[in-house]
Design an enzyme around this catalytic site. Structure first.
Site, PDB file in Angstrom:
ATOM      1  CB  CYS A 119      36.225  -1.714 -13.684  1.00  0.00           C
ATOM      2  SG  CYS A 119      37.112  -2.799 -12.597  1.00  0.00           S
ATOM      3  CD  GLU A 176      36.878   4.213  -4.080  1.00  0.00           C
ATOM      4  OE1 GLU A 176      37.170   3.848  -5.221  1.00  0.00           O
ATOM      5  OE2 GLU A 176      37.372   5.221  -3.537  1.00  0.00           O
ATOM      6  CG  HIS A 219      37.102  -0.948  -6.192  1.00  0.00           C
ATOM      7  ND1 HIS A 219      37.545  -0.409  -7.377  1.00  0.00           N
ATOM      8  CD2 HIS A 219      36.937   0.093  -5.347  1.00  0.00           C
ATOM      9  CE1 HIS A 219      37.636   0.906  -7.267  1.00  0.00           C
ATOM     10  NE2 HIS A 219      37.279   1.235  -6.037  1.00  0.00           N
TER      11      HIS A 219
END
Ligand code: SUG
Length: 446
Positions: free
Chosen positions: A369, A174, A248
């Site tokens: 993010c 990711e 995450h």
């Protein structure tokens, strides 16, 4: 020689919508089927970029992706004119249409893992695009991300672009959202911390939600980037935190220079992870700012995205740090009190700035993010595509562009509107000119 950390934020694309696509992401599930406002979303992101630029921080821009992505829908068997393809997809497989329309590439912390040249044996900056293979809508980003990164960082003397890892659950990757770099100074060798959710068979796994990143993927990234093993730390995320919505690591921890701000429950083996970090970080001492449940629970961290703040060093703060937080932090008294306590204590944190990023936050994407960090020496900075840096003129041009091309309301039932496809293509075509990207998109190749 001056080495700086640049943030490359993803521009929110014209199809930004709430489709509830991300399993394990509480905000995405909660806001599924709500109307979105793509214009407000892109302007909120641009306002954050401009504010950081105005503080003297290098601010880059990464383009959104071509959405709806007709080549994907055609590869899945829908056929006829573009309007036919959209209509069939909406009727037969609305989930596939939503995936092909998602603007999720805005969260560029998931675009790639980036290692600065000072950490890599060949003294070049290494990029590996994330395969994002846990979710279809995200896995569709990889190909265009690879192409975009090559156009933003074109010079092979400075930049190495690896292929994404094979897109299979055993190698789920990711990107930078699970990667933190700690260092004395951006230009000195750093410790690269890779965090995974799924490890070896003897390591515990989350029960409710997927662990998106694997240990095997982290090991491959460290090898590809030719990192020094002494300065590479692998750590498991706390599987219970994943089950509480920490999909995450950057939802529960953020690092900058030698400072690590995290929740007590961030890591599976907290003591071992901190010990390994301290051992690897030889040039400076780890500054740990840790909050526990008494102050902020994991659930409150997930609601506010406190740990998804950016930690940056604006020149005016002389090495001290600014916390760039989402508005949701100020709305929660316990979270806001925790920030105030940290600011008052003896540590490098000097200030907090709050941004309204609600459009992104409703899909589980906070300040951190939205940005990909790239540490660059001066010659490397000069080798970046110059039109991808934000300055005052480009900011105004992009605000204008967004106001001209973006809608202020989008619902799932609008995704098959051929007009949305046309409008989006027109917007992206113009954007490739503004950002000097050439014919980046499939539709531009006819
Ligand atoms: O992968 N949301 C993204 C949010 C990513 C946040 N990134 C970082 N933490 N670095 C995700 O879960 C929601 C899309 C939707 O439901 O329409 C989504 O994909």
């Amino acid at each position: 020689m001056k080495t700086l950390e640049a943030n490359f934020d993803g521009l929110v694309g014209p199809t930004h919508n709430y489709a509830g696509l991300a399993l394990g992401n509480v905000a995405s599930a909660r806001n599924a089927a709500q109307p979105s406002n793509p214009r407000e979303a892109v302007l909120q992101g641009l306002a954050k970029m401009k504010a950081l630029h105005d503080l003297g921080l290098p601010q880059g821009i990464l383009p959104p992706q071509e959405r709806p992505h007709l080549p994907t829908l055609r590869a899945l068997g829908f056929h006829g004119s573009d309007a036919d393809v959209l209509r069939q997809a909406q009727r037969q497989a609305p989930g596939l249409l939503a995936a092909a329309c998602s603007a999720s590439s805005m969260w560029t912390a998931n675009a790639a893992t980036v290692s600065p040249s000072v950490d890599c044996a060949d003294a070049r900056v290494h990029f590996t695009p994330a395969n994002l293979c846990t979710h279809l809508h995200r896995a569709l980003e990889t190909q265009q991300t690879t192409a975009a990164l090559k156009r933003v960082f074109p010079d092979p003397r400075h930049f190495v672009h690896h292929a994404p890892l094979p897109a299979t659950p055993a190698l789920g990757d990711e990107g930078a959202a699970n990667h933190t770099r700690l260092c004395a100074d951006y230009g000195s060798p750093g410790v690269e911390l890779f965090v995974y959710g799924r490890g070896n068979d003897d390591e515990p796994s989350p029960k409710a939600y997927p662990a998106r990143q694997t240990r095997a993927a982290c090991e491959a990234l460290a090898r590809l980037h030719r990192l020094d093993r002494q300065r590479t730390v692998l750590a498991q995320q706390n599987p219970q935190a994943i089950d509480l919505g920490v999909f995450h690591n950057d939802v529960i921890a953020v690092g900058n220079r030698n400072l690590l701000l995290c929740h007590h429950a961030a890591f599976g083996d907290r003591t071992g992870t901190l010990a390994r970090l301290r051992q690897a970080l030889t040039a400076s001492e780890l500054q740990l700012l840790e909050l526990d449940d008494d102050e902020v629970t994991v659930a409150e961290a997930v609601e506010s995205y406190l740990f998804n703040s950016q930690l940056v060093c604006p020149p005016a703060l002389n090495g001290r740090m600014l916390l760039v937080a989402a508005g949701e932090c100020r709305e929660r008294p316990r979270v806001w009190n925790a920030i105030q306590r940290l600011l008052a204590a003896d540590n490098p944190l000097a200030e907090v700035r709050v941004f309204d990023l609600r459009q992104s936050m409703r899909n589980g994407g906070g300040p951190a993010c939205l940005r990909l960090r790239v540490v660059l020496t001066e010659p490397e900075r000069r080798a970046v595509n110059p039109a991808c840096w934000l300055d005052h003129a480009r900011y105004l041009e992009l605000v204008n562009w967004a106001q001209r091309h973006y809608r202020d309301r989008l619902l799932a039932q609008d995704l098959n509107d051929p007009q949305l496809l046309d409008d989006s293509r027109r917007a992206l075509d113009r954007l490739t000119q503004i950002l000097g990207l050439g014919n980046l998109y499939d539709f531009q190749h006819g």
